[in-house]
Write a protein that holds these residues in place. Structure first.
Motif: not given
Length: 72
Positions: A1-21
């Motif tokens: 399984m692949a892992y990546a370290s990404v910007d937490a603020a961007r992930v939080a924003k993307a998660a909120q957008s996904a939940l809205k959708a």
């Protein structure tokens, strides 16, 4: 399984957008519920990481990244 370290603020924003959708669909299958719970968990972890001093990243699996990547 692949892992990546990404910007937490961007992930939080993307998660909120996904939940809205997800909330705008009428689908209420078990798969939909599992996806919603997983994205809620990802979002909560990302928010916590973004609010932690000295931490600005969160590590996601390739599957988790794929689930929210359309909302960047």
């Amino acid at each position: 399984m692949a892992y990546a370290s990404v910007d937490a603020a961007r992930v939080a924003k993307a998660a909120q957008s996904a939940l809205k959708a997800l909330s705008q669909t009428e689908e209420k299958s078990e798969a939909h519920q599992r996806k919603t719970l997983m994205i809620e968990r990802i979002g909560a972890l990302a928010v916590a990481a973004s609010e932690t001093e000295g931490s600005n990243a969160v590590t996601l699996t390739s599957e988790e990244f794929w689930m929210i990547s359309k909302n960047w």
